[in-house]
Design a protein around this motif. Structure first.
Motif, PDB file in Angstrom:
ATOM      1  N   ARG A 158     -11.825   1.377  13.294  1.00 43.61           N
ATOM      2  CA  ARG A 158     -10.629   0.546  13.426  1.00 43.61           C
ATOM      3  C   ARG A 158     -10.369  -0.236  12.132  1.00 43.61           C
ATOM      4  NH1 ARG A 158     -11.709  -1.023  18.003  1.00 43.61           N
ATOM      5  NH2 ARG A 158     -12.936  -2.867  17.495  1.00 43.61           N
ATOM      6  N   GLY A 198      -9.048   2.048   9.545  1.00 48.67           N
ATOM      7  CA  GLY A 198      -7.644   2.349   9.816  1.00 48.67           C
ATOM      8  C   GLY A 198      -6.721   1.218   9.390  1.00 48.67           C
ATOM      9  N   GLU A 199      -7.134  -0.034   9.576  1.00 53.65           N
ATOM     10  CA  GLU A 199      -6.331  -1.178   9.141  1.00 53.65           C
ATOM     11  C   GLU A 199      -6.156  -1.163   7.627  1.00 53.65           C
ATOM     12  OE1 GLU A 199      -8.355  -4.571  10.621  1.00 53.65           O
ATOM     13  OE2 GLU A 199      -7.925  -4.132  12.736  1.00 53.65           O
ATOM     14  N   ARG A 234       5.519   4.224   1.670  1.00 49.84           N
ATOM     15  CA  ARG A 234       6.749   4.400   2.441  1.00 49.84           C
ATOM     16  C   ARG A 234       7.921   3.631   1.841  1.00 49.84           C
ATOM     17  NH1 ARG A 234       2.908   4.306   6.941  1.00 49.84           N
ATOM     18  NH2 ARG A 234       3.209   2.063   7.206  1.00 49.84           N
ATOM     19  N   VAL A 250      -5.124   6.148  -0.062  1.00 54.14           N
ATOM     20  CA  VAL A 250      -5.002   6.682   1.299  1.00 54.14           C
ATOM     21  C   VAL A 250      -5.880   7.921   1.441  1.00 54.14           C
ATOM     22  CG1 VAL A 250      -3.449   7.854   2.896  1.00 54.14           C
ATOM     23  CG2 VAL A 250      -2.721   5.724   1.798  1.00 54.14           C
ATOM     24  N   ALA A 278      -0.959   2.748   2.977  1.00 56.68           N
ATOM     25  CA  ALA A 278       0.094   3.655   3.449  1.00 56.68           C
ATOM     26  C   ALA A 278       1.445   2.968   3.456  1.00 56.68           C
ATOM     27  CB  ALA A 278      -0.243   4.182   4.839  1.00 56.68           C
ATOM     28  N   GLY A 279       1.460   1.660   3.696  1.00 62.62           N
ATOM     29  CA  GLY A 279       2.717   0.927   3.679  1.00 62.62           C
ATOM     30  C   GLY A 279       3.410   0.981   2.338  1.00 62.62           C
ATOM     31  N   ASP A 330      -9.133   8.310   3.836  1.00 65.90           N
ATOM     32  CA  ASP A 330      -9.228   9.412   4.799  1.00 65.90           C
ATOM     33  C   ASP A 330     -10.586  10.108   4.694  1.00 65.90           C
ATOM     34  OD1 ASP A 330      -6.750   8.954   5.894  1.00 65.90           O
ATOM     35  OD2 ASP A 330      -5.714  10.461   4.668  1.00 65.90           O
ATOM     36  N   ARG A 388      -6.327   1.486   5.696  1.00 67.10           N
ATOM     37  CA  ARG A 388      -5.465   2.620   5.346  1.00 67.10           C
ATOM     38  C   ARG A 388      -3.999   2.251   5.473  1.00 67.10           C
ATOM     39  NH1 ARG A 388      -2.534   6.958   7.020  1.00 67.10           N
ATOM     40  NH2 ARG A 388      -3.052   9.003   6.078  1.00 67.10           N
ATOM     41  N   GLU A 389      -3.681   1.512   6.507  1.00 72.09           N
ATOM     42  CA  GLU A 389      -2.286   1.154   6.743  1.00 72.09           C
ATOM     43  C   GLU A 389      -1.749   0.244   5.631  1.00 72.09           C
ATOM     44  OE1 GLU A 389       1.392   1.236   8.251  1.00 72.09           O
ATOM     45  OE2 GLU A 389      -0.328   2.500   8.812  1.00 72.09           O
ATOM     46  N   VAL A 390      -2.621  -0.571   5.047  1.00 74.54           N
ATOM     47  CA  VAL A 390      -2.187  -1.432   3.940  1.00 74.54           C
ATOM     48  C   VAL A 390      -1.688  -0.581   2.780  1.00 74.54           C
ATOM     49  CG1 VAL A 390      -2.961  -3.092   2.206  1.00 74.54           C
ATOM     50  CG2 VAL A 390      -3.692  -3.349   4.591  1.00 74.54           C
TER      51      VAL A 390
END
Length: 650
Positions: free
Chosen positions: A635, A638-639, A649, A608, A645-646, A612, A641-643
């Protein structure tokens, strides 16, 4: 940098090549008074490649230099001493370099590789008549002897191609007159006074060497023992030396194919290679599959005319030569595109400042889509010389690797390559810890036409379990499936509960004991032999006393989903592995426990932070062709990153 200075005839001025105020190539042509601190003026702007080497005519009016302007090969050009209106002097599909005027200004001597090897020529100006300069007779300053070397397979007695090194009593290297001489440009002066030099032999070689003690070293890839001989040569004698080569392993008999996934047949070197010379080098290195990756060298793209989307016609039942592509972006990292079916992707670069390709688009993800549409597989090549640290603001972090992995664009990584394998493996392990399945590949990044550079074709190779024969599609499918191990020397065999690299083992919840079988065969001693697993676990394995072989049959306990590889490596460089140090690794074997996913919050957070940094660099670029282009790239970042970042969490 300031290169190739040439004196004016009156000794008052210098002409030189410099890249000051330039981004690409080795520089343009500048002129200055021959005085310390004198100002320089640009007289001719051209992207050169370390071969321009201008020479001033004795009348002071003309300059001859070597240029590839608008072409794939260097030829001789003439311009005025003020750099005006250059025109071409020689023509041909080969290189003409190192020009020098005769004192009367009517002839130019130069070096040509039109026969493949280098040779000295003279051309008339004007007139254009050319003639070679041949040494018809030699007078040696010291006593010499004639040495004939025959290399044979000990098991069959048949001649066998090999890499041969001959070192005289003065520490210098010697080779046949017609040999392409190569030297390893990275060497330790504490070990030897000169570069380690070698040539490839088809099985027999004859050369003149100094009288006295001569050392011969012969290799034929990592499946054969290194053979060394020392003998005394008497003045005027002729000596025949027959060297049998002994196998230490036969992976080919078990369905493994040795491959170098990253070679450049011609890349601005001294010689002029063709598919036949590349095949002969591969045969001498016991290499069966070679990917010649077409790539730009400055503004030209050597070997692009070789692309057909099919194996080269010089291929044989035992050696396969194919031409594919390295995509050469200067920002996102380099890609290997293997198995292209219809065309080379052009232009072959992005992020080239001050050019029409300055935009950061296409990204590697977009290039991967274009390659996949042709049926190719895509990998990251020579990835890392050090582990990237995204928390260090002073370190540039622009490799797109984690983005493309998250988006499903990456089919393999060169773990053993023209980079640091341990640094590369560290990033690879982190990606594996996040649940991504990435096979191990290998490529030398060898320029087969260079005389002095790191390592020969096949130095970094991957073994692919692809069955009998040499089918390009099956070989690339084996790579994508992870049926592979990568090495620059040590040879590995690894199974977990009878499953090979690339396989998945499904186990129920709870601890499970898995049987490990591991073997090592190496032509150099190995410092470390170990299993590496998810989460950073390492299991050291025993070796035989000589540290060149091992056979292990043991068990490990698995209590979670994970991955396991076998690796061998040394703490430092070890001759004759002409690399940073010996290193080998298998692709992973994956263990899936129930429906438990494989994830790592710590490693996901690392990526992540990495992404960034990529996003910030992309946002800061002012070279986008349009806002829509920029927004599309951001975009996709960002997709990805979300993989990652998930995973942080959970």
């Amino acid at each position: 940098q300031y290169l190739s200075p040439a004196w004016s005839p009156d000794g008052k001025e210098l002409m030189l090549i410099s890249n000051r105020d330039h981004v690409w190539g080795s520089g343009a042509f500048w002129r200055m008074a021959a005085k310390p601190g004198a100002p320089m003026r640009l007289i001719h702007d051209e992207e050169t490649t370390w071969k321009a080497r201008p020479d001033w005519s004795r009348d002071g009016k003309r300059v001859v230099y070597s240029s590839y302007f608008g072409r794939q090969r260097n030829q001789l050009w003439l311009m005025t001493a003020d750099g005006e209106h250059p025109f071409q002097l020689t023509y041909g599909d080969f290189d003409a370099v190192n020009p020098r005027w005769s004192p009367d200004g009517r002839r130019i001597a130069y070096i040509s590789n039109e026969g493949g090897n280098t040779s000295l020529w003279i051309v008339d100006v004007p007139g254009g008549a050319r003639e070679p300069v041949t040494a018809a007779h030699r007078r040696y300053r010291a006593a010499t002897a004639r040495l004939r070397i025959a290399t044979v397979d000990r098991a069959t007695g048949r001649p066998i191609a090999a890499r041969v090194s001959v070192t005289g009593p003065d520490g210098r290297a010697y080779a046949p007159d017609d040999a392409w001489r190569h030297a390893d440009d990275g060497f330790d002066r504490a070990e030897r006074p000169f570069e380690f030099s070698y040539f490839h032999s088809a099985g027999s070689a004859e050369l003149i060497a100094p009288a006295g003690e001569v050392t011969i070293e012969v290799t034929h890839g990592p499946e054969y023992r290194v053979e060394r001989r020392t003998l005394m040569l008497a003045d005027g004698s002729t000596r025949l030396l027959r060297i049998p080569l002994v196998r230490i392993a036969n992976f080919g008999a078990r369905g493994w194919i040795s491959a170098d996934l990253h070679v450049h047949m011609n890349y601005g070197g001294h010689y002029l290679a063709d598919p036949s010379t590349l095949r002969r080098q591969a045969e001498a290195e016991d290499l069966r599959f070679v990917e010649n990756l077409i790539v730009n060298k400055e503004g030209r793209v050597p070997d692009i005319a070789r692309f057909t989307g099919r194996p080269d016609v010089v291929s044989t039942p035992t050696t396969l030569i194919v031409h594919d592509q390295e995509y050469h972006t200067s920002f996102w990292g380099h890609l290997g595109l293997l198995g292209l079916g219809s065309h080379v992707i052009l232009p072959g670069y992005a992020g080239y400042a001050r050019t029409a390709a300055a935009s950061l688009s296409p990204t590697n993800a977009e290039v991967s889509d274009l390659a996949h549409a042709q049926g190719a597989i895509v990998g990251y090549v020579h990835p890392f010389d050090a582990v990237p640290d995204p928390s260090n603001e002073h370190e540039a972090v622009t490799a797109e690797l984690p983005v493309d992995v998250a988006l499903g664009k990456v089919d393999y990584m060169e773990i053993v390559a023209f980079s640091d394998p341990r640094a590369t493996a560290e990033v690879w392990y982190r990606l594996l810890n996040c649940g991504f399945r990435i096979p191990a590949g290998a490529g030398t990044d060898a320029m087969s036409n260079f005389a002095s550079l790191r390592g020969p074709v096949g130095l970094n190779r991957v073994y692919l379990r692809a069955g009998p024969g040499l089918d390009r599609g099956r070989l690339l499918a084996a790579l994508k499936a992870g049926r592979s191990f990568a090495t620059n020397g040590p040879l590995l065999d690894f199974s977990l509960d009878g499953r090979m690299p690339g396989a998945e083992i499904r186990v129920p919840p709870g601890p499970r004991r898995l049987r490990v079988r591991a073997t090592l065969r190496s032509y150099v001693p190995v410092d470390h032999f170990e299993i590496v697993g998810s989460g950073g676990s390492i299991v050291a394995l025993p070796m035989n006393a000589n540290r060149m072989s091992a056979t292990v049959d043991t068990v490990i306990t698995v209590d979670r989903s994970g991955w396991y590889t076998l690796r061998a490596w040394n703490d430092r460089a070890t001759h004759p592995v002409l690399d940073l140090y010996p290193f080998a690794t298998t692709s992973p074997i994956y263990v899936a426990r129930g429906g438990e996913p494989l994830r790592s919050e710590q490693d996901a957070a690392y990526f992540v932070a990495w992404i960034d940094r990529l996003s910030a660099a992309a946002r800061a670029s002012g070279d986008w062709n349009s806002a829509a282009e920029r927004d599309g790239v951001l975009r996709a970042i960002g997709e990805a990153r979300e993989v990652f970042a998930g995973q942080t969490r959970h």
